[in-house]
Design a protein around this motif. Structure first.
Motif: not given
Length: 531
Positions: A371, A395, A399, A403, A420, A423
């Motif tokens: 992230t 994005t 993330c 998370t 994740l 992504t």
């Protein structure tokens, strides 16, 4: 977050399909952006020349016989070309990417059917999409291996399905029909997978006499007849079958220890398991849960898990002893590991609290790092990426959301982690693929080949005195493909420069005094015209 955790735990199939749908744009965005590379042009050329010559029996490249692979996959690719009316990079990669999703669905349904645990089934299927090898490499290439591995995996499942029901005829018939198709796609490895899987199962279950049963003999002969029918039809166009069969054999044996020497083989044998655990990371982190004292006992007490373990062990040694094995050759065996690892995770994570704690912390740390890394896109030269701020924001928020779920969920955090990883693939498609396409060699040679095709218009085009070593084949194949695609005419190799037309040379000038140099390109490529 207890309610979402419980919902996912009770309805993992919903999470599976949500993540599968999320993966579609992640994998398909910019799929056709890069020029064809690696083995892609070879597959594309054979299919395109079949269409140009209207001969689907005899694979050729540059008008010369192509012996390395039988043509079943090329038939599919040619069919997709004709169906869509396009010969683009995107379409070229569809016969690989669509089976990738079908493969994940097959893993889910087969595992769910035999294990009756949809959590294991969902994670196993999704891990096929998000393991390191698939996430950033194999899924973006129009190679034969995903399609081929999908069919091989289906054969494994069919063998176990009919074995459980003691339907021996259907066990042999279905698996051998699939073997005939996979043989006509890739050659001898199909016989190896079928043979070792069947023999291992029959020996372990003390049914070895079935190897000599009428069911096995009849189905084996039927498989040979299907394969033989193709080669008989092929011989009507090219009677020299010896070269074809010899090349197919050589393609299967050239990566063995006898070809590379003793010490490289020893090094490969030692590093093989660690190398492939690396290829499969982060999915391979689940292997930590196999270190429970009841692991082996638990596997052996479950018929399906025992079968896939036997199947894996019966086939993996061939590649373990082959120094030049490539990871994509094992795509049909990796899901067997994913199923075992996922089962171990859900079965023993509560009984391995320290391992589970380390695993959970690792997921959180990886999620935070990923992230925080997203905004770094602003510090790289990504001028080729349109709407960069918007894509970075999307994005980053995705993330951040996954998370948060990883930190808050308990029983189902692995699903959030898979989200994740999807992504990450979306970011790869948005940021990395355009950056690669902006200035790599494949892009240059694509443009050069298209220009050559336009310059030569509808006049004959030849490759002059070029018979490459196998290692350089993809290089000249990509040139041929883009020239042929532009002209929609077959390009041919020649050792004579007397015929009128255009000639591409790689390392020499034409001897014909009437030859005129039209243009020079990188790496000593030259385009001549003979009037």
């Amino acid at each position: 977050m207890q309610h979402p955790d419980q919902y996912i735990n009770r309805h993992p199939q919903t999470a599976f399909y949500i993540l599968l749908i999320l993966a579609v744009p992640a994998f398909f965005i910019n799929l056709g952006l890069l020029a064809l590379f690696a083995d892609e042009p070879t597959r594309a050329n054979v299919a395109l020349e079949m269409i140009l010559t209207n001969n689907y029996s005899v694979p050729t490249i540059g008008g010369e016989y192509y012996y390395n692979k039988p043509p079943f996959y090329n038939w599919i690719l040619a069919g997709v070309y004709l169906l869509t009316g396009s010969f683009s990079e995107f379409v070229t990669r569809l016969p690989a990417l669509v089976p990738m999703f079908l493969f994940a669905i097959t893993i889910f349904y087969s595992t769910s059917w035999f294990l009756k645990d949809k959590r294991v089934a969902a994670v196993s299927g999704l891990l096929f999409l998000v393991n390191g090898r698939m996430l950033v490499y194999d899924s973006m290439l129009g190679h034969i291996d995903i399609f081929y591995s999908w069919l091989t995996f289906i054969a494994f499942i069919a063998i176990f399905y009919f074995y459980q029901r003691e339907q021996w005829f259907w066990l042999f018939f279905v698996s051998y029909v699939i073997t005939s198709v996979t043989f006509l796609s890739k050659g001898l490895p199909s016989i190896v997978f079928q043979g070792f899987t069947i023999i291992a199962l029959l020996i372990y279950t003390r049914n070895f006499k079935k190897l000599f049963s009428w069911q096995h003999i009849v189905c084996g002969i039927f498989c040979l007849l299907l394969i033989g029918a193709y080669f008989y039809n092929y011989s009507q166009y090219n009677p020299a079958l010896g070269g074809y069969l010899t090349t197919i054999w050589d393609q299967s044996s050239q990566r063995t220890a006898t070809k590379v020497g003793f010490w490289p083989s020893v090094k490969h044998i030692i590093l093989f398991p660690f190398e492939h655990l690396g290829h499969l990371i982060p999915a391979s982190l689940l292997a930590l849960f196999c270190f429970h004292k009841s692991f082996w006992k638990g596997i052996m007490q479950n018929g399906f898990l025992k079968f896939i373990t036997i199947t894996f062990l019966a086939n993996i040694w061939v590649y373990w002893l082959s120094p030049e094995t490539r990871p994509r050759y094992l795509l049909m065996l990796y899901p067997l590991l994913f199923i075992i690892w996922s089962y171990s995770y859900f079965t023993w994570r509560e009984k391995l609290p320290k391992t589970n704690k380390v695993f959970d912390v690792t997921l959180v740390v990886l999620a935070v790092l990923v992230t925080l890394a997203v905004p770094s896109a602003f510090f790289f030269d990504l001028q080729s990426v349109p709407y960069l701020p918007l894509k970075v924001a999307v994005t980053f928020l995705m993330c951040l959301g996954f998370t948060y779920l990883i930190c808050r969920l308990r029983a189902s955090r692995i699903f959030a982690f898979i989200g994740l990883l999807i992504t990450v693939r979306l970011a790869f498609s948005w940021f990395i693929l355009p950056h690669r396409a902006a200035g790599n060699a494949e892009t240059y040679f694509r443009s050069a080949a298209i220009e050559m095709g336009r310059i030569s218009d509808n006049k004959p085009f030849y490759f002059y005195q070029y018979h490459p070593h196998v290692a350089s084949i993809p290089f000249h194949d990509r040139l041929i493909f883009y020239i042929q695609r532009t002209k929609m005419q077959q390009v041919k190799f020649t050792e004579s420069d007397a015929k009128p037309g255009y000639y591409l040379t790689f390392d020499r000038n034409l001897k014909n005094p009437k030859a005129v140099l039209v243009k020079s390109y990188r790496d000593n490529l030259k385009l001549f015209e003979v009037k």
